[in-house]
Design an enzyme around this catalytic site. Sequence first.
Site, PDB file in Angstrom:
ATOM      1  N   PHE A   1       0.830  -1.382  -0.129  1.00 28.99           N
ATOM      2  CA  PHE A   1      -0.008   0.094  -0.084  1.00 28.99           C
ATOM      3  C   PHE A   1       0.810   1.015   0.069  1.00 28.99           C
ATOM      4  O   PHE A   1       1.670   1.197   0.841  1.00 28.99           O
ATOM      5  CB  PHE A   1      -0.934  -0.221   1.382  1.00 28.99           C
TER       6      PHE A   1
ATOM      7  N   ASN B   1      -4.160   2.871   9.953  1.00 31.81           N
ATOM      8  CA  ASN B   1      -5.031   3.394   8.552  1.00 31.81           C
ATOM      9  C   ASN B   1      -5.326   1.773   8.122  1.00 31.81           C
ATOM     10  O   ASN B   1      -4.744   1.282   7.254  1.00 31.81           O
ATOM     11  CB  ASN B   1      -4.144   3.913   7.601  1.00 31.81           C
ATOM     12  N   PRO B   2      -6.432   1.431   8.403  1.00 30.02           N
ATOM     13  CA  PRO B   2      -6.775  -0.030   8.194  1.00 30.02           C
ATOM     14  C   PRO B   2      -7.360  -0.147   6.678  1.00 30.02           C
ATOM     15  O   PRO B   2      -7.809   0.803   6.230  1.00 30.02           O
ATOM     16  CB  PRO B   2      -7.834  -0.372   9.177  1.00 30.02           C
TER      17      PRO B   2
END
Length: 258
Positions: free
Chosen positions: A31, A140-141
């Site tokens: 990510f 920040n899932p």
Amino acid sequence: MSLEPKQMPVQYILGEWDFQGLSLKMAPPVFIPRPETEELVEWVLEEVTQRSHVVGAQGGPLILEVGCGSGAISLSLLSQLPQSRVIAVDKGEAAICLTHENAQRLQLQDRIRIMLLDVTLEGSWAHFVPWGPMDLVVSNPPYVFHQDMEQLAPEIRSYEDPAALDGGEEGMDVITHILALASWLLKDSGSIFLEVDPRHPELIGSWLQSRPDLSLDLVAVRRDFCGRPRFLHIQRSGPQHGCPTDAWPGPQPPRVPG
Ligand code: GLN
């Protein structure tokens, strides 16, 4: 289906990207940290500086980051809070490797423990027992609603790990596990800082009301630079339910059904 070739995100082409003044190595499918997440880090730093009593036994806060990806949040907190210690976990092996590499690159490896761990799996809480209660949990899932995944930019869908984005039907699948785990891990008055979807402040607020056993209160919501409610500060209430800190750890954390 589009026949256009998907452009690789510029962060992957360059192989590095800046976050909070740190140059981090980037590699697919890990990510890519977004600019709004820098605001989450700034909020955590403000709170920690204002509440200098938020300190661990060794003089700095003990912080857990769930879903560390490239290490952006953990490493920027470590670099700006010289007394802090961080435990960074991620369920992706590529993410764990990249966080390791970035920690070395920034010479921050001494105050970080990086673990391959999926917090949605039963028994994951046991990995934290040796550390004792935490001051902060930051994440920040994956919070994108499953039905919104198709609307993400094609280059994101082609290159980034969907597991870092897809939060299930209401984007809450990982968030509820983080909350249950954090309720058990945090010191009294310890804090959780989360980045979420703008629909989540309300959803999470009512979910917490349905789970008084977690002793967690939504204490503040902040908007991102686009004006969307994006960040949550959730706090563990003081000692109650006959569970004082010196009884930590309790038998096991409250369960999330489903
Ligand atoms: N903000 C990200 C996006 O919309 C989602 C981040 C996440 O799920 N943690 O691409």
